[in-house]
Motif scaffolding. Structure first.
Motif, mmCIF file in Angstrom:
data_model
loop_
_atom_site.group_PDB
_atom_site.id
_atom_site.type_symbol
_atom_site.label_atom_id
_atom_site.label_comp_id
_atom_site.label_asym_id
_atom_site.label_seq_id
_atom_site.Cartn_x
_atom_site.Cartn_y
_atom_site.Cartn_z
ATOM 1 N N GLN A 31 33.324 34.841 53.617
ATOM 2 C CA GLN A 31 33.206 35.779 52.499
ATOM 3 C C GLN A 31 34.454 35.766 51.633
ATOM 4 O OE1 GLN A 31 30.318 37.159 51.960
ATOM 5 N NE2 GLN A 31 29.611 36.078 53.764
ATOM 6 N N LYS A 32 35.453 34.951 51.984
ATOM 7 C CA LYS A 32 36.644 34.817 51.176
ATOM 8 C C LYS A 32 36.415 33.723 50.139
ATOM 9 C CE LYS A 32 40.403 37.229 52.467
ATOM 10 N NZ LYS A 32 41.604 37.550 51.724
ATOM 11 N N ALA A 33 35.327 33.844 49.404
ATOM 12 C CA ALA A 33 34.948 32.813 48.451
ATOM 13 C C ALA A 33 35.900 32.810 47.270
ATOM 14 C CB ALA A 33 33.524 33.051 47.977
ATOM 15 N N THR A 34 36.058 31.646 46.657
ATOM 16 C CA THR A 34 36.884 31.533 45.475
ATOM 17 C C THR A 34 36.076 30.936 44.357
ATOM 18 O OG1 THR A 34 37.680 29.342 46.105
ATOM 19 C CG2 THR A 34 38.986 31.225 46.845
ATOM 20 N N ALA A 35 36.496 31.204 43.121
ATOM 21 C CA ALA A 35 35.818 30.650 41.958
ATOM 22 C C ALA A 35 36.861 29.956 41.113
ATOM 23 C CB ALA A 35 35.127 31.756 41.162
ATOM 24 N N GLY A 36 36.733 28.642 40.955
ATOM 25 C CA GLY A 36 37.696 27.894 40.151
ATOM 26 C C GLY A 36 39.096 27.991 40.693
ATOM 27 N N GLY A 37 39.221 28.119 42.033
ATOM 28 C CA GLY A 37 40.534 28.196 42.659
ATOM 29 C C GLY A 37 41.158 29.571 42.573
ATOM 30 N N THR A 38 40.530 30.500 41.894
ATOM 31 C CA THR A 38 41.080 31.851 41.759
ATOM 32 C C THR A 38 40.252 32.819 42.592
ATOM 33 O OG1 THR A 38 41.793 31.397 39.502
ATOM 34 C CG2 THR A 38 41.646 33.702 40.162
ATOM 35 N N ASN A 39 40.894 33.582 43.423
ATOM 36 C CA ASN A 39 40.198 34.538 44.259
ATOM 37 C C ASN A 39 39.600 35.626 43.379
ATOM 38 O OD1 ASN A 39 39.663 36.825 46.017
ATOM 39 N ND2 ASN A 39 40.803 35.693 47.566
ATOM 40 N N VAL A 40 38.289 35.740 43.407
ATOM 41 C CA VAL A 40 37.629 36.706 42.519
ATOM 42 C C VAL A 40 37.957 38.142 42.896
ATOM 43 C CG1 VAL A 40 35.765 35.144 41.874
ATOM 44 C CG2 VAL A 40 35.519 36.572 43.907
ATOM 45 N N LEU A 41 38.247 38.385 44.165
ATOM 46 C CA LEU A 41 38.626 39.736 44.564
ATOM 47 C C LEU A 41 39.994 40.110 43.990
ATOM 48 C CD1 LEU A 41 37.439 40.032 48.281
ATOM 49 C CD2 LEU A 41 36.537 41.228 46.278
ATOM 50 N N THR A 42 40.902 39.147 43.921
ATOM 51 C CA THR A 42 42.208 39.410 43.317
ATOM 52 C C THR A 42 42.053 39.745 41.844
ATOM 53 O OG1 THR A 42 43.301 37.923 44.869
ATOM 54 C CG2 THR A 42 44.489 38.446 42.840
ATOM 55 N N ASP A 43 41.202 38.992 41.133
ATOM 56 C CA ASP A 43 40.938 39.291 39.724
ATOM 57 C C ASP A 43 40.325 40.675 39.575
ATOM 58 O OD1 ASP A 43 41.908 36.844 38.979
ATOM 59 O OD2 ASP A 43 39.941 35.891 38.761
ATOM 60 N N ARG A 44 39.403 40.993 40.452
ATOM 61 C CA ARG A 44 38.758 42.302 40.399
ATOM 62 C C ARG A 44 39.787 43.416 40.638
ATOM 63 N NH1 ARG A 44 34.928 45.971 38.677
ATOM 64 N NH2 ARG A 44 34.805 47.640 40.207
ATOM 65 N N ALA A 45 40.685 43.229 41.593
ATOM 66 C CA ALA A 45 41.707 44.235 41.872
ATOM 67 C C ALA A 45 42.581 44.471 40.635
ATOM 68 C CB ALA A 45 42.559 43.804 43.060
ATOM 69 N N ARG A 46 42.937 43.413 39.942
ATOM 70 C CA ARG A 46 43.740 43.566 38.720
ATOM 71 C C ARG A 46 42.979 44.360 37.661
ATOM 72 N NH1 ARG A 46 44.870 37.779 39.301
ATOM 73 N NH2 ARG A 46 46.912 37.474 40.310
ATOM 74 N N GLN A 47 41.676 44.075 37.529
ATOM 75 C CA GLN A 47 40.864 44.800 36.553
ATOM 76 C C GLN A 47 40.803 46.292 36.876
ATOM 77 O OE1 GLN A 47 37.088 42.779 36.725
ATOM 78 N NE2 GLN A 47 37.933 40.836 35.995
ATOM 79 N N VAL A 48 40.663 46.604 38.150
ATOM 80 C CA VAL A 48 40.602 48.005 38.569
ATOM 81 C C VAL A 48 41.924 48.703 38.284
ATOM 82 C CG1 VAL A 48 40.386 49.539 40.570
ATOM 83 C CG2 VAL A 48 38.809 47.616 40.300
ATOM 84 N N ALA A 49 43.034 48.053 38.628
ATOM 85 C CA ALA A 49 44.347 48.642 38.372
ATOM 86 C C ALA A 49 44.564 48.875 36.879
ATOM 87 C CB ALA A 49 45.439 47.742 38.937
ATOM 88 N N GLU A 50 44.207 47.896 36.055
ATOM 89 C CA GLU A 50 44.383 48.030 34.602
ATOM 90 C C GLU A 50 43.531 49.166 34.042
ATOM 91 O OE1 GLU A 50 43.433 44.188 33.119
ATOM 92 O OE2 GLU A 50 45.307 43.254 33.796
ATOM 93 N N ALA A 51 42.320 49.337 34.588
ATOM 94 C CA ALA A 51 41.437 50.400 34.104
ATOM 95 C C ALA A 51 41.965 51.787 34.470
ATOM 96 C CB ALA A 51 40.029 50.197 34.675
ATOM 97 N N TRP A 52 42.530 51.922 35.667
ATOM 98 C CA TRP A 52 42.976 53.229 36.138
ATOM 99 C C TRP A 52 44.361 53.611 35.640
ATOM 100 C CZ3 TRP A 52 41.142 57.372 38.944
ATOM 101 C CH2 TRP A 52 39.828 57.256 39.410
#
Length: 299
Positions: A31-52
């Motif tokens: 379940q630690k899948a990656t997309a284009g070499g970038t961890n999608v969960l890491t990208d999602r975490a950044r989006q959440v932090a930026e929103a809050w």
């Protein structure tokens, strides 16, 4: 012998997966899948932090009363015996006497710094129902001899607070059992929608923030055919975003769509303080529920 505990019951070995987003734990594949070499969960975490960070939701969260620790405190020294502990866990209480029929409509939540907050006070009857089962005269049981309004200290998202509390005098105990009497604030609406169709799982709950604020213990889901849960952390000045996933699966034969709950302690670079603790997948604050319904081992 003294017993100290949060109310808990043994956790079933597995729970059926249900609801959106839970189907990812089938135990079949990483379940630690990656997309284009970038961890999608890491990208999602950044989006959440930026929103809050800097949002009105974050400001509302910091202005509210959100318990992050137990709102029930046992008598000083804990319960006297395993029988009393069993009665507490079974919600086996016997009321001797009358519950108060009048109380203040509102009460003050106060912190060491900042303005106090006015919150609705729940009635003695409602508070007692939260402690006790409707079934009475069971053995063993704890006998309540007196109930009155007082106060207690509760860990909150803004630090320790003093709140109104119902004090339940128990037969054989010199100090009362306390239950917070004020209603928590309604969590603000998240400035970001829940994630869809990405690997990962929502966190079940927050169990504990360390006394020094430098680690948090949460309950995470994982499958019966994987190597357990993994929780990554992204820290900013205003938030702490936790991303839960599962470790790679080894060859364990046939997999079933079941999940287990497991406690995970996450170390932080800086103390939590007033930062908002967030779930990357849901985009919401991680709810505090303590050990209610979770075995101490979390297995």
């Amino acid at each position: 012998m003294s017993i100290r505990t949060s109310r808990s019951v043994s956790l079933l070995a597995g729970i059926a997966l249900a609801g959106a987003g839970l189907g990812a734990v089938s135990g079949c594949g990483s379940q630690k899948a990656t997309a284009g070499g970038t961890n999608v969960l890491t990208d999602r975490a950044r989006q959440v932090a930026e929103a809050w960070d800097g949002s009105t939701a974050a400001a509302a969260w910091r202005a509210g009363y959100h318990p992050m620790g137990e709102t029930v405190q046992l008598p000083q020294g804990g319960l006297h015996s395993p029988a009393d502990l069993q009665a507490y866990e079974d919600q086996s209480f016997l009321l001797r006497g009358e519950l108060p029929v009048t109380w203040p409509k509102n009460g003050q939540v106060t912190w060491a710094t900042g303005k106090p907050l006015t919150q609705r006070v729940m009635g003695a009857d409602e508070s007692y129902k939260n402690l006790a089962s409707t079934r009475v005269n069971r053995k063993p049981h704890l006998t309540v001899t007196e109930v009155k309004l007082g106060e207690m200290r509760v860990a909150t998202s803004r630090g320790p607070a003093t709140v109104p509390a119902w004090l339940f005098t128990l037969h054989g105990y010199a100090t009362p059992l306390k239950q917070a009497a004020v209603i928590p604030s309604t969590p603000p609406r998240s400035p970001i929608s829940p994630a869809r169709d990405i690997p990962g799982l929502p966190l079940d709950r927050l169990i504990q923030i360390a006394a020094d604020g430098r680690s948090v213990t949460v309950v995470a889901l994982h499958g019966v055919c994987d190597d357990g849960p993994a929780v990554d952390v992204l820290e900013t000045s205003g938030s702490i975003v936790l991303s839960a996933s599962v470790k790679d699966r080894k060859n364990k034969g046939n997999c079933t769509k079941q999940a287990k709950l497991q406690q995970v302690t996450v170390k932080l670079k800086h103390p939590v303080d007033d930062r908002v603790l967030l779930d990357a997948l849901t985009g919401q604050p991680v709810p505090y529920k303590g050990l209610n319904g979770i075995s101490p081992s979390g297995s």
